[in-house]
Write an enzyme that holds these catalytic residues in place. Structure first.
Site, PDB file in Angstrom:
ATOM      1  N   HIS A 188     -49.759 136.375   2.699  1.00 27.96           N
ATOM      2  CA  HIS A 188     -50.006 137.142   1.485  1.00 27.96           C
ATOM      3  C   HIS A 188     -49.355 138.514   1.559  1.00 27.96           C
ATOM      4  O   HIS A 188     -49.026 139.113   0.536  1.00 27.96           O
ATOM      5  CB  HIS A 188     -51.514 137.238   1.214  1.00 27.96           C
ATOM      6  CG  HIS A 188     -52.035 136.002   0.558  1.00 27.96           C
ATOM      7  ND1 HIS A 188     -53.059 135.243   1.066  1.00 27.96           N
ATOM      8  CD2 HIS A 188     -51.610 135.361  -0.556  1.00 27.96           C
ATOM      9  CE1 HIS A 188     -53.261 134.204   0.265  1.00 27.96           C
ATOM     10  NE2 HIS A 188     -52.397 134.254  -0.716  1.00 27.96           N
ATOM     11  N   GLU A 428     -12.306 120.557 -16.155  1.00 22.73           N
ATOM     12  CA  GLU A 428     -11.604 121.440 -15.216  1.00 22.73           C
ATOM     13  C   GLU A 428     -10.096 121.216 -15.196  1.00 22.73           C
ATOM     14  O   GLU A 428      -9.381 121.857 -14.429  1.00 22.73           O
ATOM     15  CB  GLU A 428     -12.128 121.196 -13.785  1.00 22.73           C
ATOM     16  CG  GLU A 428     -13.601 121.534 -13.621  1.00 22.73           C
ATOM     17  CD  GLU A 428     -14.095 121.272 -12.213  1.00 22.73           C
ATOM     18  OE1 GLU A 428     -14.190 122.225 -11.434  1.00 22.73           O
ATOM     19  OE2 GLU A 428     -14.384 120.101 -11.903  1.00 22.73           O
ATOM     20  N   ASP A 452     -11.000 126.220 -12.043  1.00 23.24           N
ATOM     21  CA  ASP A 452      -9.998 125.173 -11.847  1.00 23.24           C
ATOM     22  C   ASP A 452      -9.167 124.952 -13.098  1.00 23.24           C
ATOM     23  O   ASP A 452      -7.972 124.679 -13.010  1.00 23.24           O
ATOM     24  CB  ASP A 452     -10.681 123.866 -11.414  1.00 23.24           C
ATOM     25  CG  ASP A 452     -10.940 123.860  -9.910  1.00 23.24           C
ATOM     26  OD1 ASP A 452     -10.060 124.320  -9.160  1.00 23.24           O
ATOM     27  OD2 ASP A 452     -12.032 123.428  -9.494  1.00 23.24           O
ATOM     28  N   CYS A 499     -19.173 127.212 -16.869  1.00 29.60           N
ATOM     29  CA  CYS A 499     -19.796 127.589 -15.590  1.00 29.60           C
ATOM     30  C   CYS A 499     -18.799 128.241 -14.628  1.00 29.60           C
ATOM     31  O   CYS A 499     -19.153 128.598 -13.509  1.00 29.60           O
ATOM     32  CB  CYS A 499     -20.477 126.393 -14.933  1.00 29.60           C
ATOM     33  SG  CYS A 499     -19.326 125.099 -14.469  1.00 29.60           S
TER      34      CYS A 499
END
Ligand code: PEP
Ligand code: MG
Length: 543
Positions: A188, A428, A452, A499
């Protein structure tokens, strides 16, 4: 300079002077007592004071760290009321005629030992909670002052261990971070430190009393503390700390807010991750989900090919921790710049154009099936997307889906529960862009890998620094390809995200939104800057 490593509780940097804390030894009197009733009354008084103290700590933690974290002190209050513990203490006082201090210490030590010997690391960590409530009662019985941990200057606290109640009592304006020799990341104390945003290390075996007063840096990203750091290191970590602080300020301002433009257009902002260790970064930066989980890091971090079980655990952990947020997991993208010895890939003259990603997976079916089975099993634990990299033809996408269906049939026959998932294709290559209409009919979403896509469109090796003067990250051909992909996807009801690195380029955010991009997946640190940009855009105004 001295470097010591431990286990990091928070990805953060703390810089300052060290204050070594030596806990005063609690001297326990274990003499025989004559007046059992008086001793029982002493114990009861200390117990009631300890309960009141835990209630006060609950209120303090609630204000500083939130309800979930504060709940530990509610649990401590219940532990102090627990019949087993209270009866054990009373029995020692009554039957052995020992002092209340001795009885508290003995009964708490016994219970803490039971927790420490359990198999589950979470339960093991509960023994620290028993120690904590025991110490609280002892402080009241012996009249010790529990508030004497810190000096008067802001400092990095170094100690053998810290109890949760000690941690919450610390004056945050004087606490830069802490390092303990003992403790656990499940304790904790660790949970409190995390929610109070305090960089800290536990299990740092090399802590030394000689460090008192020395300058130090806790580097939570690399799980170490530098004592007397060099000037260069100081400068670079100071810069990192400033960047973190800017991120924290942005978080205060934007956490929980929508990624919606002034004129009401909302876009998903997800994060790119490499594995379970990035879950915290996704949460801390308030990403809406994960748009790219690069699973090759699961392979790269292993000395041998990770089995189905190991992969299942990694994927399950990420999905479960982030549920109900969507997590898009990309199947293995090994090859090109990511080589692995155990894969025994031949040397190639042109690896970026070579045997990589889906090409390996489709020709090493058993290897691929291990990952797909792990993914399907994990799908029951969250909101998953499966995405195939480097697709250049409909045939490849269909083949990948057929192998996925084969794995699904096998698992169903084994009685394994499988959840819902979306299927996506990475865009890509120019080839994928040009057949995007056909690919869109075969999947639920596209994710454009601009790293890419730029490399293959412009014939610029992304690894070759010499080509930098020729490279144009905003090349009109790539931007046009993104537009074409969005249009093709939308014609067939397939949503489209980005992305690659370009997704985080805020100078292009407006362009992407105008193109109709549905999702941007970026490194976790870019989520909030991107949200800020989106919220400042007004697409109803002319370009
Ligand atoms: C890309 O190519 O843009 C991408 C996201 O994949 P990676 O960078 O992992 O090749
Ligand atoms: Mg790529």
């Amino acid at each position: 300079m001295q470097v010591a490593t431990g286990k990091s509780i928070l990805n953060g940097i703390a810089i300052g002077k060290i204050k070594v804390y030596r806990a005063p030894e609690t001297v326990i009197s274990d003499r025989q007592i004559d007046d059992v009733e008086a001793e029982m009354a002493r114990f009861e008084e200390a117990r009631q004071k300890a309960i009141a103290q835990q209630n006060a700590l609950y209120e303090k933690a609630l204000a500083e760290a939130g309800e979930e974290t504060a709940a530990v002190f509610e649990v401590h209050g219940m532990m102090l009321d627990d019949d087993d513990l209270v009866d054990a203490i009373r029995e020692i006082i009554a039957k052995q005629r020992r002092t209340a201090e001795y009885a508290v210490r003995t009964a708490c030590d016994n219970q803490a030992k039971i927790f420490a010997e359990m198999d589950d690391p979470y339960m093991q960590a509960r023994s620290a909670d028993i120690d904590d409530i025991g110490q609280s009662m002892l402080d009241f019985l012996t009249g010790a002052d529990p508030n004497s941990l810190q000096g008067t200057e802001p400092s990095i606290l170094v100690a053998k261990d810290l109890a949760p109640s000690e941690t919450v009592r610390l004056d945050k304006s004087l606490l830069l971070g802490f390092v303990t020799r003992e403790g656990s990341t499940n304790s904790h104390t660790a949970i409190l430190a995390r929610s109070m945003n305090i960089p800290a290390l536990v299990q740092c075996g090399d802590v030394s009393a000689d460090w008192d007063g020395k300058m130090a840096i806790i580097d939570g990203y690399n799980s170490c503390i530098y004592v007397d750091p060099t000037d260069d290191l100081f400068r670079s970590l100071k810069k990192k700390q400033e960047e973190d602080q800017a991120g924290v300020a942005l978080l205060q301002e934007l956490k929980g807010k929508d990624n919606t433009t002034i004129d009401g257009r909302t876009v998903k902002v997800y994060a790119n991750i490499g594995g379970p260790s990035d879950i915290g970064a996704v949460q801390q930066n308030d990403a809406g989900g994960v748009g790219l989980f690069r699973t090759e890091f699961v392979y790269l971090n292993s000395r041998q090919e990770p089995g189905e079980e190991e992969q299942f655990e990694a994927y399950r952990h990420v999905l479960e921790s982030l549920a109900p947020k969507q997590v898009i997991i990309r199947t293995c993208d090994i090859g090109a710049d990511k080589t692995i010895d155990y894969m025994k890939l031949d040397h190639e003259d042109n690896p970026a154009l070579g045997y990589r990603a889906i090409r390996i997976c489709l020709t090493r079916k058993e290897f691929f099936k291990k990952q797909l089975r792990a993914l399907l099993r994990a799908s029951a634990y969250g909101n998953m997307g499966i995405m195939f990299p480097m697709i250049i033809s409909v045939r490849e996408l269909r083949e990948a889906k057929e192998i996925l269906a084969e794995c699904r049939a096998e698992l169903e026959a084994e009685g394994v529960k499988i959840g819902q998932y979306e299927i996506g294709t990475m865009i890509e290559t120019p080839a994928a862009v040009l057949i995007a209409d056909d690919l869109a009919k075969e999947c639920d979403f596209f994710s454009i890998g601009t790293n890419d896509l730029t490399q293959y469109t412009c014939a610029i090796d992304r690894q070759n620094a010499k080509l930098e003067p020729f490279s144009d990250t905003h090349h009109p051909a790539v931007l046009r390809e993104i537009q074409m992909t969005v249009e093709a996807g939308h014609r067939h009801g397939t949503w489209v995200g980005i992305c690659g690195e370009l997704g985080a380029d805020t100078t292009l955010t407006e362009t992407f939104l105008r193109m109709g991009v549905d999702e941007l997946s970026v490194n976790p640190k870019s989520v909030l800057p991107l949200r800020k940009t989106i919220r400042g855009l007004n697409l109803s105004q002319n370009e």
